[in-house]
Design an enzyme around this catalytic site. Structure first.
Site, PDB file in Angstrom:
ATOM      1  N   HIS A  30      23.673   0.773  66.279  1.00 46.65           N
ATOM      2  CA  HIS A  30      24.881   1.431  65.936  1.00 46.65           C
ATOM      3  C   HIS A  30      25.934   1.736  66.992  1.00 46.65           C
ATOM      4  CE1 HIS A  30      23.496   5.116  67.608  1.00 46.65           C
ATOM      5  NE2 HIS A  30      22.302   4.845  67.344  1.00 46.65           N
ATOM      6  N   GLU A  42      15.617   4.927  62.503  1.00 47.21           N
ATOM      7  CA  GLU A  42      15.331   5.254  63.915  1.00 47.21           C
ATOM      8  C   GLU A  42      13.910   5.905  64.108  1.00 47.21           C
ATOM      9  OE1 GLU A  42      14.598   4.505  67.096  1.00 47.21           O
ATOM     10  OE2 GLU A  42      16.832   5.034  67.755  1.00 47.21           O
TER      11      GLU A  42
END
Length: 197
Positions: free
Chosen positions: A9, A81
């Site tokens: 990201h 994550e």
């Protein structure tokens, strides 16, 4: 052939502060939105865009989707994550203060999600993606920990990955193969931290 680019990201507010994120959910920083827009202009064409459920990834994916007309963004928490346990929310300095020597020794705290666990869920996400898409080019906006885990699985040593860099994976109909790393933006964040998950 199915080609999947798994990209980290854009810069989040906690990346900017040097805080370990794990499965905490800070949003993109202003610079992260700039990076995402730049990536959208440079990433080329994809048949689908998938994102982690965390907003720093989904915001990045939405910027790319809206700029390229590819979408809607599909959300899959398999690409979330790694849980970093007690390190979550701390800077490297705070970790060194509270857990002296552990980072340098590679000793992980309570609640740390192992590579095996991360790999199992990411493989589940990739299999779901393969069943849905079959062939073509797919962008997955995910996280550094996801990419590092896949790279280790394929026998590659750790090398820091910046925001909006990614790694190609290719499925030939039988097996996954690791491809090259690529940068989707030249607007990379300053290299202040060795590793911010």
């Amino acid at each position: 052939m199915l080609n999947v680019l798994i990209a980290r990201h854009g810069q989040s507010e906690w990346n900017q502060l040097g805080r370990w994120q794990g499965q905490a959910d800070p949003q993109l920083s202003e610079f992260g939105f700039v990076q995402a827009s730049d990536a959208a202009a440079n990433c080329g064409s994809f048949d689908a865009i998938i994102s982690s459920n965390l907003q720093r990834a989904s915001q990045t994916a939405v910027v790319i989707s809206e700029a390229t007309g590819i979408g809607p963004v599909l959300i899959d928490d398999a690409f979330s994550e790694r849980d970093v346990g007690l390190y979550q929310g701390l800077t490297r300095e705070e970790i060194d203060e509270r857990f002296p020597g552990q980072l340098d020794a590679g000793v992980w705290p309570e609640g740390w999600e192992t590579d095996e666990t991360v790999l199992q869920r990411v493989q589940r996400g990739l299999e779901s993606l393969r069943q849905q898409c079959g062939a073509g080019d797919v962008l997955v906006v995910a996280h550094g920990g996801v990419i590092y885990t896949l790279e280790r699985h394929f026998g590659h040593e750790y090398h820091r990955i910046s925001n909006l860099e990614g790694r190609w994976l290719h499925h030939d109909g039988s097996n996954w193969h690791l491809g090259e790393r690529v940068a989707l933006t030249q607007k990379l964040e300053p290299q202040k931290q060795d590793l911010i998950l």
